[in-house]
Design a protein around this motif. Structure first.
Motif, mmCIF file in Angstrom:
data_model
loop_
_atom_site.group_PDB
_atom_site.id
_atom_site.type_symbol
_atom_site.label_atom_id
_atom_site.label_comp_id
_atom_site.label_asym_id
_atom_site.label_seq_id
_atom_site.Cartn_x
_atom_site.Cartn_y
_atom_site.Cartn_z
ATOM 1 N N ARG A 1 0.826 -1.215 0.000
ATOM 2 C CA ARG A 1 0.000 0.000 0.000
ATOM 3 C C ARG A 1 0.862 1.268 0.000
ATOM 4 N N THR A 2 0.304 2.358 -0.532
ATOM 5 C CA THR A 2 0.990 3.655 -0.530
ATOM 6 C C THR A 2 0.256 4.695 0.314
ATOM 7 N N CYS A 3 -0.932 4.339 0.814
ATOM 8 C CA CYS A 3 -1.690 5.280 1.651
ATOM 9 C C CYS A 3 -1.060 5.368 3.048
ATOM 10 N N ARG A 4 -0.961 6.574 3.582
ATOM 11 C CA ARG A 4 -0.353 6.765 4.900
ATOM 12 C C ARG A 4 -1.254 6.252 6.026
ATOM 13 N N LYS A 5 -2.559 6.287 5.787
ATOM 14 C CA LYS A 5 -3.510 5.831 6.797
ATOM 15 C C LYS A 5 -4.441 4.814 6.153
ATOM 16 N N LEU A 6 -4.634 3.685 6.825
ATOM 17 C CA LEU A 6 -5.510 2.655 6.265
ATOM 18 C C LEU A 6 -6.924 3.209 6.066
ATOM 19 N N PRO A 7 -7.439 3.145 4.842
ATOM 20 C CA PRO A 7 -8.793 3.667 4.609
ATOM 21 C C PRO A 7 -9.858 2.735 5.193
ATOM 22 N N LYS A 8 -11.078 3.241 5.259
ATOM 23 C CA LYS A 8 -12.181 2.451 5.819
ATOM 24 C C LYS A 8 -12.890 1.607 4.762
ATOM 25 N N LYS A 9 -12.543 1.847 3.496
ATOM 26 C CA LYS A 9 -13.141 1.037 2.436
ATOM 27 C C LYS A 9 -12.120 0.878 1.311
ATOM 28 N N LEU A 10 -12.380 -0.032 0.400
ATOM 29 C CA LEU A 10 -11.467 -0.312 -0.704
ATOM 30 C C LEU A 10 -11.289 0.923 -1.588
ATOM 31 N N CYS A 11 -10.054 1.134 -2.006
ATOM 32 C CA CYS A 11 -9.773 2.287 -2.862
ATOM 33 C C CYS A 11 -9.474 1.820 -4.286
ATOM 34 N N LEU A 12 -9.217 2.766 -5.177
ATOM 35 C CA LEU A 12 -8.996 2.465 -6.592
ATOM 36 C C LEU A 12 -7.804 1.532 -6.794
ATOM 37 N N ASN A 13 -6.738 1.681 -5.983
ATOM 38 C CA ASN A 13 -5.540 0.859 -6.177
ATOM 39 C C ASN A 13 -5.836 -0.641 -6.093
ATOM 40 N N TYR A 14 -6.781 -1.015 -5.268
ATOM 41 C CA TYR A 14 -7.152 -2.434 -5.167
ATOM 42 C C TYR A 14 -7.789 -2.906 -6.470
ATOM 43 N N TYR A 15 -8.676 -2.091 -7.012
ATOM 44 C CA TYR A 15 -9.416 -2.510 -8.208
ATOM 45 C C TYR A 15 -8.542 -2.513 -9.466
ATOM 46 N N ILE A 16 -7.441 -1.757 -9.450
ATOM 47 C CA ILE A 16 -6.541 -1.795 -10.611
ATOM 48 C C ILE A 16 -5.327 -2.679 -10.326
ATOM 49 N N ASN A 17 -5.459 -3.512 -9.289
ATOM 50 C CA ASN A 17 -4.466 -4.548 -8.988
ATOM 51 C C ASN A 17 -3.105 -3.968 -8.584
ATOM 52 N N ARG A 18 -3.136 -2.879 -7.795
ATOM 53 C CA ARG A 18 -1.878 -2.267 -7.324
ATOM 54 C C ARG A 18 -1.780 -2.280 -5.796
ATOM 55 N N CYS A 19 -2.740 -2.883 -5.134
ATOM 56 C CA CYS A 19 -2.707 -2.967 -3.668
ATOM 57 C C CYS A 19 -3.444 -4.229 -3.228
ATOM 58 N N SER A 20 -2.936 -4.872 -2.194
ATOM 59 C CA SER A 20 -3.547 -6.116 -1.710
ATOM 60 C C SER A 20 -4.646 -5.870 -0.688
ATOM 61 N N ALA A 21 -4.939 -4.594 -0.383
ATOM 62 C CA ALA A 21 -6.071 -4.207 0.474
ATOM 63 C C ALA A 21 -6.057 -4.836 1.867
ATOM 64 N N PRO A 22 -4.989 -4.615 2.653
ATOM 65 C CA PRO A 22 -5.018 -5.096 4.040
ATOM 66 C C PRO A 22 -6.093 -4.394 4.862
ATOM 67 N N CYS A 23 -6.558 -3.247 4.395
ATOM 68 C CA CYS A 23 -7.601 -2.499 5.109
ATOM 69 C C CYS A 23 -8.894 -3.298 5.211
ATOM 70 N N GLU A 24 -9.145 -4.180 4.216
ATOM 71 C CA GLU A 24 -10.360 -5.002 4.196
ATOM 72 C C GLU A 24 -10.029 -6.485 4.368
ATOM 73 N N ASN A 25 -8.818 -6.754 4.900
ATOM 74 C CA ASN A 25 -8.375 -8.136 5.158
ATOM 75 C C ASN A 25 -8.434 -9.011 3.900
ATOM 76 N N LYS A 26 -8.094 -8.419 2.763
ATOM 77 C CA LYS A 26 -8.046 -9.188 1.519
ATOM 78 C C LYS A 26 -6.757 -10.005 1.410
ATOM 79 N N ILE A 27 -5.860 -9.809 2.360
ATOM 80 C CA ILE A 27 -4.605 -10.548 2.387
ATOM 81 C C ILE A 27 -4.262 -10.831 3.855
#
Length: 536
Positions: free
Chosen positions: A149-175
């Motif tokens: 991830r490149t976000c400084r603070k974990l967001p509360k919902k999935l962001c664009l980076n997850y949908y374009i396959n650039r983040c594994s989304a630990p914010c939503e426990n996707k990994i």
């Protein structure tokens, strides 16, 4: 001078700090001395002062002073007051650049980003990189390969980076944490330069997936390997291979009038940045101490010493004076000459760059002095014009218009004073109204923040734009010398309606053109950025 004669005689021969004010009560200069009487008196008796400082002396209406116990106290008090008041005549000729790092946070799901700042307690740093493109490329590749991830603070919902396959989304426990940590450790190996080890690992994974007929996963590993191989071509410039040296390397080149210092910042054996500072020796009681104070106390470079054990490497001629400076401010810094050939080469590089900086400033120093004096003589505004504020309007059809304000100090852009104004109450293609709004809002803010007013206001345009600017200033009860410069024939228009056309090789015209063109460039570059945003 007669107004200050009795005051000068009453000054103590003690160490201290002096504060100079103009007629409006603005602090215009702060200095320190081991002998207040001698130093303050020199401003009124010394004929070798620069035009800039002579102009300052003409603007002095009041002088205050603070007596201290010793030179160390005066040095630190001066730096603190300059940081607080930012007087216009305390500005040195400075050019700084810090090279970027890649940083990784130290939290549960670390993020990665590029930066030019140091906060060693919060982040782990890799670099620095003399080619500023490399850290951004590294972050981009690591994002795509390892999904960090490149976000400084974990967001509360999935962001664009997850949908374009650039983040594994630990914010939503996707990994899982274990999988994220494994990817994170491989990313660190890449940043440490061990790209080959990671490529070998991914190659084995690719073969396994291909054997299991999982071609989508195999192709992902293949593309990741290609991206990492491209990084091998971007080797880092290391001055001291295998060294963990942290040092400020200071070179100097000087004449009787000017001294140029060039500092290379070395972190972990690599160049992390540089600063060039030129000082007019006739204007300073101790020009070396002035340079050091501006760099380490006022400029905040001393804060870096808290994060890294930094030494100072310099030439023999100024080594002892630099060491005394750090003793005065109570900071334990090892000041020395180069220990070996590689360090000598770094110091030679700093010294050669100091000479280049000196030559650049010497030619500019002479030219800007001629420009400021000639313009003041033509416009009958004192002996020298130092600060010019330039204004222009930039349009994007009927959709957008902005006003731009730039500031030149002694012919040099002061970019911290640049401002953009989106129109609030002026509508349509109304250049006069937009100039009036821009000038009014700009100086309303300047007055509110008690910032320095200019010696001259320059408007890009003709008589209508000039009158609009003067109208704005009158609403604020300001009387500032104001002219406009029309592009057609490069005609100068004065407030009384008179017009001047200067020779094309005129120093004064060249200064006005530079201010006008910079305001035009700044406004239009903002409009271009806004256009791109609307397109994408």
């Amino acid at each position: 001078m007669n107004d200050f004669e009795s005051f000068l005689k009453s000054l103590p021969e003690s160490p201290g700090v002096y504060i100079m004010y103009d007629e409006k009560g603005n602090v215009i200069y702060i200095g320190k001395s081991k002998n207040l009487k001698n130093r303050v008196s020199s401003y009124f008796h010394d004929k070798n002062l620069s035009h800039r400082i002579r102009q300052m002396v003409n603007n002095i209406k009041k002088i205050e002073y603070i007596v201290v116990n010793n030179e160390s106290e005066s040095l630190i008090l001066e730096a603190n007051l300059i940081k607080k008041y930012k007087p216009r005549y305390n500005i040195l000729m400075k050019d700084s650049k810090f090279y970027p790092f890649v940083m990784m946070s130290k939290d549960e799901y670390p993020f990665i980003n590029s930066t030019r700042e140091y906060e060693s307690e919060k982040y782990e740093y890799f670099g620095p990189y003399t080619d500023s493109r490399i850290p951004y490329n590294l972050v981009d590749v690591i994002q795509r390969v390892f999904k960090i991830r490149t976000c400084r603070k974990l967001p509360k919902k999935l962001c664009l980076n997850y949908y374009i396959n650039r983040c594994s989304a630990p914010c939503e426990n996707k990994i899982s944490k274990e999988e994220y940590t494994k990817n994170y450790e491989m990313a660190k190996e890449v940043l440490r330069g061990n790209v080959g080890n990671v490529i070998d690992y991914l190659t084995e994974e690719m073969k396994k997936e291909a054997k299991n007929l999982n071609f989508e996963k195999a192709s992902f590993y293949r593309d990741s390997i290609r991206l990492l191989e491209s990084l091998e071509e971007q080797k880092q410039n290391v001055f001291l291979p295998g060294s963990n040296l942290n040092a400020d390397v200071i070179g100097i080149f000087e004449s009787e009038e000017l001294a140029s210092f060039f500092v290379l910042y070395i972190i972990n054996g690599k160049v992390s940045g540089k600063t060039a500072i030129t000082v007019n020796k006739n204007d300073e009681e101790d020009y070396i101490e002035k340079f050091l104070s501006d760099l380490y106390l006022i400029g905040g470079r001393l804060e870096i010493f808290k994060s890294f054990d930094v030494q100072v490497i310099t030439v023999p001629s100024i080594k002892e004076r630099i060491a005394r400076f750090f003793e005065k401010i109570g900071t334990n810094v090892f000041v020395r000459e180069p220990n070996d050939e590689s360090e000598s080469k770094i110091l030679d590089t700093a010294t050669k760059n100091a000479e280049i900086s000196f030559n650049n400033h010497f030619s500019k120093f002479d030219m800007y002095s001629k420009e400021g004096k000639e313009l003041a003589k033509i416009l009958k505004i004192g002996d020298y014009i130092s600060i010019i504020d330039g204004f222009d309007i930039a349009n994007y059809s009927d959709e957008m218009a902005v006003g731009s304000s730039v500031r030149l100090i002694d012919g040099t852009p002061s970019k911290k004073d640049y401002r953009i104004f989106k129109m609030k109450w002026t509508t349509g293609q109304n250049d006069f109204g937009m100039i009036e709004e821009t000038v009014f809002r700009h100086y309303r803010r300047v007055l509110k923040e008690n910032r320095q007013l200019p010696d001259l206001v320059l408007i890009d345009g003709g008589k209508g734009q000039l009158n609009a600017a003067i109208s704005a200033l009158r609403k604020l009860n300001l009387e500032l010398p104001t002219i406009s410069l029309a592009k057609e024939e490069e005609k100068i228009i004065l407030p009384d309606g008179d017009e001047l056309i200067l020779p094309k090789n005129s120093y004064a015209l060249r200064l006005l053109q530079r201010a006008r063109d910079e305001a035009h460039r700044f406004g239009n570059s903002f409009i271009r950025r806004m256009k791109l945003k609307t397109l994408f």
